[in-house]
Design a protein around this motif. Structure first.
Motif, PDB file in Angstrom:
ATOM      1  N   PRO A   1     -49.590 -11.466   0.556  1.00 36.43           N
ATOM      2  CA  PRO A   1     -48.415 -11.156   1.385  1.00 36.43           C
ATOM      3  C   PRO A   1     -47.597 -12.453   1.690  1.00 36.43           C
ATOM      4  O   PRO A   1     -46.451 -12.249   1.950  1.00 36.43           O
ATOM      5  CB  PRO A   1     -48.922 -10.531   2.600  1.00 36.43           C
ATOM      6  CG  PRO A   1     -50.399 -10.014   2.129  1.00 36.43           C
ATOM      7  CD  PRO A   1     -50.731 -10.820   1.150  1.00 36.43           C
ATOM      8  N   LEU A   2     -48.266 -13.597   1.603  1.00 38.29           N
ATOM      9  CA  LEU A   2     -47.746 -14.689   2.030  1.00 38.29           C
ATOM     10  C   LEU A   2     -47.007 -15.417   0.787  1.00 38.29           C
ATOM     11  O   LEU A   2     -46.366 -16.680   0.581  1.00 38.29           O
ATOM     12  CB  LEU A   2     -48.716 -15.774   2.619  1.00 38.29           C
ATOM     13  CG  LEU A   2     -49.381 -15.480   3.737  1.00 38.29           C
ATOM     14  CD1 LEU A   2     -50.243 -16.283   4.174  1.00 38.29           C
ATOM     15  CD2 LEU A   2     -48.358 -14.829   5.040  1.00 38.29           C
ATOM     16  N   SER A   3     -47.044 -14.871  -0.523  1.00 45.18           N
ATOM     17  CA  SER A   3     -46.522 -15.241  -1.517  1.00 45.18           C
ATOM     18  C   SER A   3     -45.078 -14.775  -1.938  1.00 45.18           C
ATOM     19  O   SER A   3     -44.565 -14.796  -3.094  1.00 45.18           O
ATOM     20  CB  SER A   3     -47.197 -15.095  -2.925  1.00 45.18           C
ATOM     21  OG  SER A   3     -47.448 -13.594  -2.953  1.00 45.18           O
ATOM     22  N   ALA A   4     -44.199 -14.593  -0.942  1.00 44.78           N
ATOM     23  CA  ALA A   4     -42.971 -13.841  -0.961  1.00 44.78           C
ATOM     24  C   ALA A   4     -41.894 -15.122  -1.712  1.00 44.78           C
ATOM     25  O   ALA A   4     -41.217 -14.829  -2.586  1.00 44.78           O
ATOM     26  CB  ALA A   4     -42.482 -13.418   0.194  1.00 44.78           C
ATOM     27  N   TRP A   5     -42.403 -16.360  -1.444  1.00 49.10           N
ATOM     28  CA  TRP A   5     -41.646 -17.501  -2.071  1.00 49.10           C
ATOM     29  C   TRP A   5     -41.744 -17.658  -3.600  1.00 49.10           C
ATOM     30  O   TRP A   5     -40.734 -17.937  -4.218  1.00 49.10           O
ATOM     31  CB  TRP A   5     -42.051 -18.865  -1.449  1.00 49.10           C
ATOM     32  CG  TRP A   5     -41.907 -18.891  -0.073  1.00 49.10           C
ATOM     33  CD1 TRP A   5     -42.803 -19.000   0.899  1.00 49.10           C
ATOM     34  CD2 TRP A   5     -40.753 -19.159   0.542  1.00 49.10           C
ATOM     35  NE1 TRP A   5     -42.332 -19.011   2.271  1.00 49.10           N
ATOM     36  CE2 TRP A   5     -41.038 -19.300   1.860  1.00 49.10           C
ATOM     37  CE3 TRP A   5     -39.415 -19.490  -0.021  1.00 49.10           C
ATOM     38  CZ2 TRP A   5     -40.108 -19.583   2.979  1.00 49.10           C
ATOM     39  CZ3 TRP A   5     -38.187 -19.353   1.288  1.00 49.10           C
ATOM     40  CH2 TRP A   5     -38.575 -19.667   2.367  1.00 49.10           C
ATOM     41  N   ALA A   6     -42.694 -16.850  -4.268  1.00 49.55           N
ATOM     42  CA  ALA A   6     -42.954 -16.763  -5.634  1.00 49.55           C
ATOM     43  C   ALA A   6     -41.489 -16.007  -6.290  1.00 49.55           C
ATOM     44  O   ALA A   6     -41.320 -16.456  -7.385  1.00 49.55           O
ATOM     45  CB  ALA A   6     -44.273 -16.388  -6.082  1.00 49.55           C
ATOM     46  N   GLY A   7     -41.004 -15.068  -5.516  1.00 51.79           N
ATOM     47  CA  GLY A   7     -40.060 -14.539  -6.194  1.00 51.79           C
ATOM     48  C   GLY A   7     -38.454 -15.182  -5.910  1.00 51.79           C
ATOM     49  O   GLY A   7     -37.718 -14.507  -6.356  1.00 51.79           O
ATOM     50  N   VAL A   8     -38.646 -16.300  -5.337  1.00 55.86           N
ATOM     51  CA  VAL A   8     -37.379 -16.989  -5.348  1.00 55.86           C
ATOM     52  C   VAL A   8     -36.970 -17.713  -6.467  1.00 55.86           C
ATOM     53  O   VAL A   8     -37.679 -18.386  -7.012  1.00 55.86           O
ATOM     54  CB  VAL A   8     -37.297 -18.042  -4.083  1.00 55.86           C
ATOM     55  CG1 VAL A   8     -35.939 -18.941  -3.921  1.00 55.86           C
ATOM     56  CG2 VAL A   8     -37.676 -17.336  -2.766  1.00 55.86           C
ATOM     57  N   PRO A   9     -35.687 -17.413  -7.122  1.00 60.40           N
ATOM     58  CA  PRO A   9     -35.402 -17.986  -8.488  1.00 60.40           C
ATOM     59  C   PRO A   9     -35.056 -19.485  -8.163  1.00 60.40           C
ATOM     60  O   PRO A   9     -34.379 -19.777  -7.254  1.00 60.40           O
ATOM     61  CB  PRO A   9     -34.115 -16.891  -8.968  1.00 60.40           C
ATOM     62  CG  PRO A   9     -33.654 -16.599  -7.488  1.00 60.40           C
ATOM     63  CD  PRO A   9     -34.672 -16.277  -6.691  1.00 60.40           C
ATOM     64  N   ALA A  10     -35.276 -20.115  -9.309  1.00 62.10           N
ATOM     65  CA  ALA A  10     -34.658 -21.381  -9.306  1.00 62.10           C
ATOM     66  C   ALA A  10     -33.391 -21.650  -9.293  1.00 62.10           C
ATOM     67  O   ALA A  10     -32.582 -21.084  -9.940  1.00 62.10           O
ATOM     68  CB  ALA A  10     -35.489 -22.121 -10.365  1.00 62.10           C
ATOM     69  N   ALA A  11     -32.915 -22.596  -8.493  1.00 62.37           N
ATOM     70  CA  ALA A  11     -31.431 -22.901  -8.633  1.00 62.37           C
ATOM     71  C   ALA A  11     -31.002 -23.675  -9.786  1.00 62.37           C
ATOM     72  O   ALA A  11     -31.896 -24.404 -10.358  1.00 62.37           O
ATOM     73  CB  ALA A  11     -31.081 -23.670  -7.340  1.00 62.37           C
ATOM     74  N   PRO A  12     -29.777 -23.345 -10.257  1.00 62.37           N
ATOM     75  CA  PRO A  12     -29.288 -24.103 -11.323  1.00 62.37           C
ATOM     76  C   PRO A  12     -29.444 -25.457 -11.326  1.00 62.37           C
ATOM     77  O   PRO A  12     -29.179 -25.949 -10.045  1.00 62.37           O
ATOM     78  CB  PRO A  12     -27.908 -23.442 -11.678  1.00 62.37           C
ATOM     79  CG  PRO A  12     -27.521 -23.135 -10.501  1.00 62.37           C
ATOM     80  CD  PRO A  12     -28.580 -22.493  -9.300  1.00 62.37           C
TER      81      PRO A  12
END
Length: 461
Positions: free
Chosen positions: A15-26
């Motif tokens: 549940p703490l891995s929500a950051w994994a879904g943040v796309p990389a910025a260009p």
């Protein structure tokens, strides 16, 4: 055992891995060139990205002056104390002197503010945040202010002025009009100068002048918000206190509403003349005027003021046209003599309409506040004040010239037979009817201008 514990912790961590879904910025289009440069296998490549000194091998080269500056900082035994919120004061002072010159007029006059920030983009960020938090101070231009001010002065009163001047005599009337124009213009200038003087006082002086009791608007730190109040609010409070201020604003609002109501009444009467019933005419007129009143900026209102002046030019053009064709002997030849003789008994008949012609101080002060917003200071405020003074002088000279021309032309043509409303001196035909209809358009456009001070008072209080 360890395997089960690891799987358990993994399930608990999911549940703490929500950051994994943040796309990389260009990649940054400039800084990203560094990585492209590093990945390029060419032996003759040249980096044209971020500007930095490099040696012949392409390695960063630190200038000796920078090494010396670093050494001085380290050997200076800094205490690592927190700097002020705007940075190191001595560093900021020397930076400004380096950028502007120690004898620069802006620095000598203390007109430059500065803060120490991180890098150029950091400075831009801080500056942008400051601008975003500032009140939106947009000054009305002189051109648009002239349109609004002319329409404020040249109103329906000019249609009754020829009859009023005929009762008093043209020569005496011209002197009276000049006196009223000068007095009202001086009154507007006096009110604005009082506001300028009061705003230059500090909080202690203002407290001595008007007290520090309830009704004084202050910010979270207790500082007066006088610079944000309108000229009418500030001057009336400074002169009479809180109750006097409310009385002044109520009287000003009542005067503006009275003028606006008369405009609405004429528009309703015109619609009734077109064949609408009393109720439909009232609903149509008030609905139209309410929609026009949604215009809350003098910039937008100025275009309606300009349109009203164009329509008014048509109405007055008809007056001049028919006055040249009028029979000078209709009143036994007295028409031209009215230019010379004063009739003291007609002073009362002249004074009311003449004063009404220059009844525009309420709207004029609102136009002033649009040109010189309360939050503007320094040289910008001085320039804006001079611009308003220029607008005031030009519009009053033009208004006085129009009033004298209409009165003189009408009296010279119709003499004492001129009607109380000059339009009724015109022959009954389609052009006269069109002038009456055009006047309804003028007053409809003027309604929103006259109601502007009322809206400002209501919203501020």
């Amino acid at each position: 055992m360890l395997s089960r514990t690891a799987r358990h912790l993994t399930r608990r961590a999911r549940p703490l891995s929500a950051w994994a879904g943040v796309p990389a910025a260009p990649a940054d289009p400039i800084v990203g060139l560094n990585q492209t440069f590093a990945d390029d296998p060419s032996t003759t490549k040249v980096l044209l990205g971020v500007g930095a000194y490099r040696d012949d091998a392409g390695k960063p080269y630190v200038l000796p002056s920078i090494r010396e500056a670093e050494a001085r900082v380290v050997n200076g035994n800094p205490n690592h104390e927190y700097a002020a919120i705007t940075g190191d004061a001595e560093f900021v002072k020397l930076s400004l002197e380096f950028a502007y010159g120690p004898d620069s007029a802006p620095l000598v006059e203390n007109r430059v503010a500065a803060a120490q920030v991180l890098s150029g983009t950091g400075g831009l960020r801080v500056c942008a945040q400051l601008i975003e938090r500032l009140p939106r101070l947009t000054c009305l231009s002189e051109r648009l202010a002239v349109a609004n001010m002319l329409k404020t002065m040249i109103g329906s009163g000019v249609l009754t002025l020829p009859w009023a001047c005929a009762q008093f005599g043209l020569v005496a009337s011209v002197v009276g009009l000049f006196g009223l124009a000068w007095l009202t213009m001086a009154g507007i200038a006096l009110v604005t100068r009082c506001a300028y003087g009061l705003r230059e006082l500090g909080d202690p002086e203002l407290d001595k002048l008007v007290g520090s009791g309830a009704g004084r608007r202050r910010d979270d730190g207790g500082k007066l918000l006088a610079e944000r109040e309108s000229t009418w609010e500030f001057v009336s409070f400074g002169a009479f206190g809180r109750r006097g201020k409310m009385a002044t604003l109520l009287l000003l609002g009542a005067a503006q509403v009275g003028v606006s109501a008369s405009y609405c009444d004429y528009v309703v009467a015109t619609l009734e003349a077109w064949g609408l019933g009393a109720a439909p005419a009232f609903v149509a007129a008030t609905s139209c005027l309410a929609l026009l009143s949604l215009l809350r900026s003098f910039r937008s209102i100025a275009w309606f003021s300009a349109a009203a002046l164009v329509v008014y030019a048509y109405v007055l053009g008809l007056v001049f046209f028919y006055s040249t064709a009028a029979d000078d002997d209709d009143d036994g030849g007295l028409g031209r003599f009215a230019l010379l003789f004063a009739r003291p008994a007609g002073l009362g008949a002249f004074f009311g309409p003449a004063l009404y012609c220059f009844e525009g101080i309420g709207t004029a002060i609102s136009i002033h506040d649009a040109m010189v917003p309360p939050g503007v200071g320094g040289a910008a405020a001085a320039d804006a004040r001079q611009a308003f003074s220029n607008v005031l002088t030009r519009t009053y000279v033009a208004t006085f010239a129009v009033y004298v021309a209409v009165a003189a032309c009408s009296i010279a043509s119709w003499g004492y037979q001129v009607q109380e409303v000059i339009l009724y001196s015109l022959p009954e035909n389609g052009l006269r009817a069109s002038a009456q209809d055009a006047l309804a358009v003028v007053l409809a456009f003027s309604f929103v201008l006259q109601m502007q001070p009322v809206h400002e008072i209501a919203e501020a209080n």
